[in-house]
Each structure stands twice: as C-alpha cells, then as structure tokens.
Design an enzyme around this catalytic site. Structure first.
Site, PDB file in Angstrom:
ATOM      1  N   ARG A 199       0.835  -1.196   0.000  1.00  0.00           N
ATOM      2  CA  ARG A 199       0.000   0.000   0.000  1.00  0.00           C
ATOM      3  C   ARG A 199       0.873   1.250   0.000  1.00  0.00           C
ATOM      4  O   ARG A 199       2.065   1.193   0.312  1.00  0.00           O
ATOM      5  CB  ARG A 199      -0.926   0.000   1.217  1.00  0.00           C
ATOM      6  CG  ARG A 199      -1.832  -1.224   1.303  1.00  0.00           C
ATOM      7  CD  ARG A 199      -2.631  -1.214   2.592  1.00  0.00           C
ATOM      8  NE  ARG A 199      -3.544  -2.357   2.688  1.00  0.00           N
ATOM      9  CZ  ARG A 199      -3.232  -3.531   3.229  1.00  0.00           C
ATOM     10  NH1 ARG A 199      -2.007  -3.719   3.723  1.00  0.00           N
ATOM     11  NH2 ARG A 199      -4.118  -4.496   3.291  1.00  0.00           N
ATOM     12  N   LYS A 224      -1.987  -1.708   7.427  1.00  0.00           N
ATOM     13  CA  LYS A 224      -3.366  -1.255   7.567  1.00  0.00           C
ATOM     14  C   LYS A 224      -4.088  -1.992   8.688  1.00  0.00           C
ATOM     15  O   LYS A 224      -4.849  -1.399   9.451  1.00  0.00           O
ATOM     16  CB  LYS A 224      -4.114  -1.451   6.245  1.00  0.00           C
ATOM     17  CG  LYS A 224      -5.558  -0.984   6.288  1.00  0.00           C
ATOM     18  CD  LYS A 224      -6.230  -1.207   4.952  1.00  0.00           C
ATOM     19  CE  LYS A 224      -7.691  -0.772   4.995  1.00  0.00           C
ATOM     20  NZ  LYS A 224      -8.365  -0.999   3.702  1.00  0.00           N
ATOM     21  N   HIS A 284      -4.182   3.044  -5.036  1.00  0.00           N
ATOM     22  CA  HIS A 284      -4.457   1.751  -4.395  1.00  0.00           C
ATOM     23  C   HIS A 284      -4.841   0.685  -5.416  1.00  0.00           C
ATOM     24  O   HIS A 284      -4.706  -0.518  -5.149  1.00  0.00           O
ATOM     25  CB  HIS A 284      -5.577   1.908  -3.362  1.00  0.00           C
ATOM     26  CG  HIS A 284      -5.745   0.692  -2.495  1.00  0.00           C
ATOM     27  ND1 HIS A 284      -4.860   0.341  -1.495  1.00  0.00           N
ATOM     28  CD2 HIS A 284      -6.707  -0.277  -2.488  1.00  0.00           C
ATOM     29  CE1 HIS A 284      -5.256  -0.771  -0.905  1.00  0.00           C
ATOM     30  NE2 HIS A 284      -6.375  -1.163  -1.499  1.00  0.00           N
ATOM     31  N   ARG A 287      -2.398  -2.055  -6.204  1.00  0.00           N
ATOM     32  CA  ARG A 287      -2.434  -3.286  -5.404  1.00  0.00           C
ATOM     33  C   ARG A 287      -3.407  -4.283  -6.025  1.00  0.00           C
ATOM     34  O   ARG A 287      -3.118  -5.480  -6.068  1.00  0.00           O
ATOM     35  CB  ARG A 287      -2.831  -2.948  -3.967  1.00  0.00           C
ATOM     36  CG  ARG A 287      -2.918  -4.147  -3.012  1.00  0.00           C
ATOM     37  CD  ARG A 287      -3.095  -3.643  -1.587  1.00  0.00           C
ATOM     38  NE  ARG A 287      -3.481  -4.670  -0.640  1.00  0.00           N
ATOM     39  CZ  ARG A 287      -2.624  -5.472  -0.009  1.00  0.00           C
ATOM     40  NH1 ARG A 287      -1.317  -5.377  -0.248  1.00  0.00           N
ATOM     41  NH2 ARG A 287      -3.053  -6.360   0.867  1.00  0.00           N
ATOM     42  N   TRP A 310      -3.214 -10.213   3.837  1.00  0.00           N
ATOM     43  CA  TRP A 310      -4.631 -10.162   4.204  1.00  0.00           C
ATOM     44  C   TRP A 310      -4.884 -11.095   5.382  1.00  0.00           C
ATOM     45  O   TRP A 310      -4.303 -12.179   5.469  1.00  0.00           O
ATOM     46  CB  TRP A 310      -5.516 -10.567   3.035  1.00  0.00           C
ATOM     47  CG  TRP A 310      -5.682  -9.504   2.008  1.00  0.00           C
ATOM     48  CD1 TRP A 310      -6.446  -8.382   2.099  1.00  0.00           C
ATOM     49  CD2 TRP A 310      -5.066  -9.452   0.697  1.00  0.00           C
ATOM     50  NE1 TRP A 310      -6.351  -7.637   0.934  1.00  0.00           N
ATOM     51  CE2 TRP A 310      -5.515  -8.269   0.066  1.00  0.00           C
ATOM     52  CE3 TRP A 310      -4.195 -10.286   0.015  1.00  0.00           C
ATOM     53  CZ2 TRP A 310      -5.119  -7.902  -1.214  1.00  0.00           C
ATOM     54  CZ3 TRP A 310      -3.790  -9.933  -1.254  1.00  0.00           C
ATOM     55  CH2 TRP A 310      -4.250  -8.746  -1.861  1.00  0.00           C
ATOM     56  N   TYR A 319     -10.309 -12.076  -6.091  1.00  0.00           N
ATOM     57  CA  TYR A 319      -9.386 -12.213  -7.215  1.00  0.00           C
ATOM     58  C   TYR A 319      -9.412 -13.619  -7.821  1.00  0.00           C
ATOM     59  O   TYR A 319      -8.700 -13.888  -8.791  1.00  0.00           O
ATOM     60  CB  TYR A 319      -7.960 -11.895  -6.767  1.00  0.00           C
ATOM     61  CG  TYR A 319      -7.810 -10.501  -6.209  1.00  0.00           C
ATOM     62  CD1 TYR A 319      -7.839  -9.387  -7.041  1.00  0.00           C
ATOM     63  CD2 TYR A 319      -7.655 -10.285  -4.846  1.00  0.00           C
ATOM     64  CE1 TYR A 319      -7.717  -8.099  -6.535  1.00  0.00           C
ATOM     65  CE2 TYR A 319      -7.526  -9.000  -4.324  1.00  0.00           C
ATOM     66  CZ  TYR A 319      -7.568  -7.919  -5.172  1.00  0.00           C
ATOM     67  OH  TYR A 319      -7.446  -6.654  -4.667  1.00  0.00           O
TER      68      TYR A 319
END
Length: 364
Positions: A199, A224, A284, A287, A310, A319
């Site tokens: 990020r 994050k 973003h 990413r 994640w 995805y």
C-alpha cells in the site's frame, strides 16, 4: 457532602476545574477518583450514587452496570488511535452519534440497527457507505462483548447486498505506459507497488533498516490491519530499491532528497494518468493490479493471501475469478472442434465396420 480534595470520600470541588469531582471507594472495592462531568452538585451526587449502585449489583447479583454508546466510543477510539485510518473511524463515529449517542449499549437492538440503515439510505448513501457504518458498529459492539465484558450479547448485523465491488486494474501495457509518463520519484513508487502489492503508506514509510536485499525481504512494522509482516522481494522490487540507494540515510523512497510527507495522488499523479490515457484509477488500484496479475499467472489464493498480508481468505477470493487454469480441461468438453472430431471418428468407425461386413460376405 461536598469535601475538599484529600478529605473523606464524596464529591468535591477543585480550583482548576469547573466540574465536581468524585473521590470514593465502591462496594466492589474499586477506588474512583474522577470528574463527575457536571457543574451541578445534585447531578454529581446522583452520578456517584449510580456508580455505587452499579458496583453493588455487579458484586452481589452479577448484574453488569449499564454502559453508554459514548463511553464505548471513547475507549474504542483510544484503541484505534494509532491506525492510519483513524480519521475515518472518528468521522464514522461522529456520523453515528445522532442515532446512538443517547443510548446505552444494551438498548441497541435490531430495530435500532434497522433505523440507522434506513436513515442513511434515505440520505442517498450507497450500500458500500452504509456497510462501512455497520461494520464500525459491529466491531465496537463485538469488542464491548468479547474484550471489555460490558455486554453479554448484541444484535446480528448483516451488511447490505448490492455493494458494487471495484474491479479496476491495468494491463501490463497500460502499466508500462503509466510508468513512462511518471516523474522518476513517482515512477519508483509505482514500480515497487506493482512488484510487491504494498500500500502507499507502506511504501513511503519503508526504512532501510527494514530491508535486506541479500535475503530479498522487507519487513513492514506498520500495516493497515496493524499486523507486522514480511514482504518477499522479486527482482523487479530489488531493482527499484537499488536505484534508491544513496538518496536518503533512513527512508527508501524520497522526493527531492526528503521523505514523503504528502499524498501520492497529487497533481503529478493525475498529470501522469492523463498523459497515459488512463481514467478512473487510484494509487491503491496498483495493489489490485498486482493481485490480479498474480492470479492470472497461476498464484493460488492461499499464496496470494500470505503475499498481500490479508487476514482473511474472503479478502482474497475477489481475485479468484482471474485464475482459470484449473478449469481449462472442463472448458474443452463442449468445444465444437472436439465434437466434430468425435463425430468423424464415430462415422469412420461405422463405415469401416460395414466395409468389413460386406467383404466377408463377398469372399469365397
């Protein structure tokens, strides 16, 4: 009942405050020395009486004292203060205040949640916006139940359907075009993002003491979701980092010899996008591009989850649609060419059988 500070228990005035203060030992043995939050003596006495009654009920009957939404918000924000998204959390809590600001936590039920959803939809907010509000309410109430033990339960909060998932990523040709139109300092950020999936804040805050080019790894201490993680560096990422050596003693990526102290998506970013002919694209989304490229190249969802840091598989499943290798054989089952070939084989086999049969009859 008013006392001077340091005297017997009760409420008292302090010369440096306009409020009454409390100095008391509650029935559960807890010592309380705090502001009553009011300049009214009667209200301060009533508040102290409530504290004592709640403590008595909790100690002797196991009845938890009622806690307000505002109390929960104060503690919740204190815990979230170090997040980079803290300002967003603050903003959402302020927007929720008209609905929940006067309530106790045990008063928040399904009807209250419904009123928030309907109220925000009537304002014209999209499902995605309402879902962010609901996610904050759910996270706060879950913390109040599981970590603080302020409540025993809270209503089930289901997010709205119909949220449009953003599906924006670049082809390799578009990415190359964008990089060509970026200034060198910005191009370095874009190249590193496409190579690692990091990020923006993770890139601009990267320090040399957290990079090991020999081991091909970078370590992120601020992410994050608040969980430190390691980032494996491929050859593209290493090439970008080597180009930055000598620009700054501490930070890997800089602008004019200084660390980044402003948003990446400034006028330089928008100018590069326009020159490259790329529309509706955020930093973003690099990413998203990185993740989409990985799935198209055959990287599994589990591998991608670890690469991108994640916490849940749900975040990666979006995805999954880009990886179709495991369906290649299934896709061939209805090919027209395959069907025609099978038909030709069957026809040829039938003709051959008839020919053999006729030859056997004609033979002496």
């Amino acid at each position: 009942m008013a006392r001077n500070e340091g005297s017997r228990e009760g409420i008292y005035r302090r010369p440096d405050s306009g409020f009454w203060w409390i100095n008391a030992t509650l029935p559960n043995g807890k010592r309380v020395r705090q502001s009553a939050g009011t300049d009214s003596k009667e209200d301060a006495q009533a508040y102290l009486a409530k504290l004592k009654l709640d403590a008595y009920r909790e100690t002797h009957f196991g009845i938890k004292p009622q806690r307000s939404w505002q109390e929960a918000v104060i503690r919740y924000l204190e815990l979230k203060r170090n997040l980079r998204s803290f300002s967003d959390v603050q903003r959402i809590c302020r927007l929720l205040d008209p609905y929940l600001g006067s309530m106790m936590l045990n008063q928040i039920n399904g009807d209250v949640i419904w009123s928030i959803v309907q109220g925000e939809l009537k304002k014209g907010n999209k499902p995605a916006t309402v879902n962010r509000y609901m996610s904050t309410v759910r996270a706060l109430l879950r913390m109040a139940r599981d970590e603080w033990q302020w409540i025993d339960s809270f209503p089930k909060i289901k997010l709205l359907a119909g949220e449009v998932e953003r599906d924006r990523w670049l082809t390799h040709e578009e990415a190359d075009r964008l990089i060509r139109h970026c200034a060198p300092h910005l191009a370095a950020l874009v190249r590193y993002a496409l190579a690692t999936g990091c990020r923006a804040a993770e890139i601009t805050g990267l320090e040399w003491n957290r990079v090991d080019l020999d081991r091909r790894t970078a370590w992120l201490n601020q992410t994050k979701n608040g969980t430190p993680r390691g980032v494996p560096l491929n050859e593209d990422a290493i090439e970008v980092l080597r180009e930055q050596i000598g620009n700054h003693l501490r930070f890997c990526f800089t602008f004019r010899g200084e660390p980044w102290r402003w948003q990446i998506t400034n006028s330089g970013w928008h100018t590069a996008l326009e020159a490259a002919g790329i529309r509706d694209f955020r930093f973003h989304d690099l990413r998203h591009t990185w993740a989409s490229w990985h799935r198209q190249a055959g990287t599994s969802c589990d591998e991608l989850k670890e690469l991108g840091g994640w916490k849940s598989r749900e975040m990666v499943d979006r995805y999954a649609k880009y990886g179709t290798e495991h369906l290649a054989v299934a896709a061939t089952r209805i090919e027209r060419v395959r069907a025609e070939n099978v038909g030709n084989i069957v026809t040829f086999s039938s003709r051959s059988a008839k020919t053999k049969d006729l030859a056997s009859r004609l033979s002496p």
